[in-house]
Motif scaffolding. Sequence first.
Motif, PDB file in Angstrom:
ATOM      1  N   HIS A 102       8.043 -14.174 -11.936  1.00 48.29           N
ATOM      2  CA  HIS A 102       8.442 -13.655 -10.632  1.00 48.29           C
ATOM      3  C   HIS A 102       9.745 -14.289 -10.170  1.00 48.29           C
ATOM      4  O   HIS A 102      10.633 -13.613  -9.639  1.00 48.29           O
ATOM      5  CB  HIS A 102       7.344 -13.919  -9.590  1.00 48.29           C
ATOM      6  CG  HIS A 102       6.064 -13.208  -9.872  1.00 48.29           C
ATOM      7  ND1 HIS A 102       4.844 -13.833  -9.805  1.00 48.29           N
ATOM      8  CD2 HIS A 102       5.817 -11.919 -10.265  1.00 48.29           C
ATOM      9  CE1 HIS A 102       3.889 -12.961 -10.120  1.00 48.29           C
ATOM     10  NE2 HIS A 102       4.459 -11.794 -10.395  1.00 48.29           N
TER      11      HIS A 102
ATOM     12  N   ARG B  98      13.133 -13.012 -11.386  1.00 52.84           N
ATOM     13  CA  ARG B  98      13.641 -11.763 -10.830  1.00 52.84           C
ATOM     14  C   ARG B  98      13.990 -11.953  -9.343  1.00 52.84           C
ATOM     15  O   ARG B  98      13.689 -12.975  -8.743  1.00 52.84           O
ATOM     16  CB  ARG B  98      12.594 -10.650 -10.990  1.00 52.84           C
ATOM     17  CG  ARG B  98      12.367 -10.238 -12.439  1.00 52.84           C
ATOM     18  CD  ARG B  98      11.260  -9.209 -12.549  1.00 52.84           C
ATOM     19  NE  ARG B  98       9.935  -9.805 -12.358  1.00 52.84           N
ATOM     20  CZ  ARG B  98       8.820  -9.098 -12.180  1.00 52.84           C
ATOM     21  NH1 ARG B  98       8.886  -7.770 -12.145  1.00 52.84           N
ATOM     22  NH2 ARG B  98       7.657  -9.708 -12.037  1.00 52.84           N
TER      23      ARG B  98
ATOM     24  N   CYS C 282       4.445  -1.598  -7.343  1.00 53.80           N
ATOM     25  CA  CYS C 282       4.432  -3.062  -7.434  1.00 53.80           C
ATOM     26  C   CYS C 282       3.393  -3.536  -8.454  1.00 53.80           C
ATOM     27  O   CYS C 282       3.624  -4.504  -9.199  1.00 53.80           O
ATOM     28  CB  CYS C 282       4.151  -3.676  -6.064  1.00 53.80           C
ATOM     29  SG  CYS C 282       5.532  -3.557  -4.896  1.00 53.80           S
TER      30      CYS C 282
ATOM     31  N   VAL D 275      12.612  -6.665  -9.464  1.00 59.83           N
ATOM     32  CA  VAL D 275      12.191  -7.425  -8.283  1.00 59.83           C
ATOM     33  C   VAL D 275      10.918  -8.203  -8.592  1.00 59.83           C
ATOM     34  O   VAL D 275       9.954  -7.645  -9.149  1.00 59.83           O
ATOM     35  CB  VAL D 275      11.962  -6.470  -7.083  1.00 59.83           C
ATOM     36  CG1 VAL D 275      11.529  -7.266  -5.849  1.00 59.83           C
ATOM     37  CG2 VAL D 275      13.229  -5.675  -6.795  1.00 59.83           C
ATOM     38  N   GLY D 276      10.922  -9.488  -8.238  1.00 53.87           N
ATOM     39  CA  GLY D 276       9.723 -10.301  -8.425  1.00 53.87           C
ATOM     40  C   GLY D 276       8.829 -10.306  -7.204  1.00 53.87           C
ATOM     41  O   GLY D 276       7.620 -10.491  -7.319  1.00 53.87           O
TER      42      GLY D 276
ATOM     43  N   VAL E 243      12.218  -1.924  -7.599  1.00 53.28           N
ATOM     44  CA  VAL E 243      10.875  -2.351  -8.008  1.00 53.28           C
ATOM     45  C   VAL E 243      10.433  -1.573  -9.245  1.00 53.28           C
ATOM     46  O   VAL E 243       9.874  -2.129 -10.195  1.00 53.28           O
ATOM     47  CB  VAL E 243       9.870  -2.155  -6.854  1.00 53.28           C
ATOM     48  CG1 VAL E 243       8.438  -2.409  -7.337  1.00 53.28           C
ATOM     49  CG2 VAL E 243      10.198  -3.099  -5.698  1.00 53.28           C
TER      50      VAL E 243
ATOM     51  N   THR F  34       4.702  -3.010 -12.075  1.00 53.04           N
ATOM     52  CA  THR F  34       5.805  -3.892 -12.496  1.00 53.04           C
ATOM     53  C   THR F  34       5.527  -5.359 -12.187  1.00 53.04           C
ATOM     54  O   THR F  34       6.435  -6.187 -12.304  1.00 53.04           O
ATOM     55  CB  THR F  34       7.108  -3.457 -11.794  1.00 53.04           C
ATOM     56  OG1 THR F  34       6.916  -3.497 -10.366  1.00 53.04           O
ATOM     57  CG2 THR F  34       7.504  -2.052 -12.216  1.00 53.04           C
TER      58      THR F  34
ATOM     59  N   THR G 118       4.908  -6.983  -9.296  1.00 55.69           N
ATOM     60  CA  THR G 118       5.744  -7.448  -8.182  1.00 55.69           C
ATOM     61  C   THR G 118       4.842  -7.885  -7.031  1.00 55.69           C
ATOM     62  O   THR G 118       3.918  -7.145  -6.651  1.00 55.69           O
ATOM     63  CB  THR G 118       6.685  -6.326  -7.705  1.00 55.69           C
ATOM     64  OG1 THR G 118       7.485  -5.894  -8.796  1.00 55.69           O
ATOM     65  CG2 THR G 118       7.581  -6.808  -6.577  1.00 55.69           C
TER      66      THR G 118
END
Length: 447
Positions: free
Chosen positions: A9, A12, A110, A85-86, A80, A113, A115
């Motif tokens: 996380h 990113r 989210c 994006v983390g 995302v 991926t 996130t």
Amino acid sequence: MNSKIRTSHLERRAVVYLRQSTLTQVESHRESTDRQYALADRASGLGWDKSQISVFDNDLGKSGQTTTGREDFHRLMAAVGLGEVGAVLALEASRFSRSQADWHKLIDICALTDTLVIDHDGIYDPNDFNDRVILGFKGTWSHTELHGMRLRLQGAKLNKAKKGELRCSPPTGYVYDPEGKLVIDPDEGVVAAIKLAFQQFRVLGTAFKVMRYFCINDIPFPRRRWRQKQIGTLYWGPANLSRITTLLHNPTYTGTYVYGRRRCINVIEDGQIKKVKIQTLPQDEWKVIIHNAHEAYISWEEYLSNCERLKQNSPVSLSDGCQRTPREGFALLQGLVICGKCGRKMSPRYHGNGGCRAAYECTQARKQDGNMGVCWSVAGAAIDKAIADHVLEAISSEQLDISLAVLSELDDQAQEADKTWQLRLERGRYEADRAIVNMTQLNQKIV
């Protein structure tokens, strides 16, 4: 550092998303805005390098009910979805969206991926069952909260409107006095222009002719604006059709307080609310009608007559049998010729170069029964000539007297127009005299 935040996380970006519903909130509720910007410091405290923290704040002043027009929300969803994006940070779920569909779409992406979602309460992993339940509840609660606020606000407005106390922007020709009551505009020029518009509609019969009368005689039409920093500012400009029809359709000019004449309908395309359509309701569905609430320009009966006349003036062909206003063309008897076979009205059709030859055709059977043929058709030249000759033969001294009366009426209209110009000249002289007095006082102070 929270155990949910892993190295994958932190490698990113962390995106801080800011949103407030209106520009007034952005200007007046600075504390909320500052709290949202402070989320960047929280992301830094959770382990993200400052160079890896992005702040999306272009959606400040935009509603969260739809994603239309929210460019930063679309940028966020795209980033995302690409796995860039983390973690996404917002003050609360309602900042991302007030729509459950948009909220759950964000949560689904989210989860795919990996996130994280971070708000002021905690850190949530959409792939964790318990966190997913909490995030779903937050989205539902945001939607419920918006619904409750809307019901309370609308209920309060309706209750105040039933007492005739809900103040809205008054139409041109009215202002609020210091006590908050609706009164006729103190500017005589404004009152004269409004009365002239109603008078001309009685004579001419169409809103377009009223607009053309103002334009031909170079008579400006007034308008008061009630926006912030322009409250009550009077502007004069050319009359247009929209302003004339709005004037004629507004029941406020009858001295009647009305609330709930329109309603908003969301237009949904591709699962998104693309725009809001304003729909005018019939009179029996208006929520509040209070007669004799303030001074009137016209009577209620004249207002109803004007609305009916405007409806008849509509060029749209309806099946209610109402007489409609004929459109442009060479045919003399548009909308008046009746088919000898079926009794329906016949329509003009034009042929030749420039449409110089007219014919009357009955096509109503084709429209209603699906028949591709024409019920009856006849050349228009012979009929128009016969009617014209008959009318000219029927003219007598009485008709000439009527024509003279019409000329007298036109003279009265010219006097009304001259009165409007006299009021403008008087206003110009007053403003010039006031400027001279102010200049004299300024010179005395300088000396």
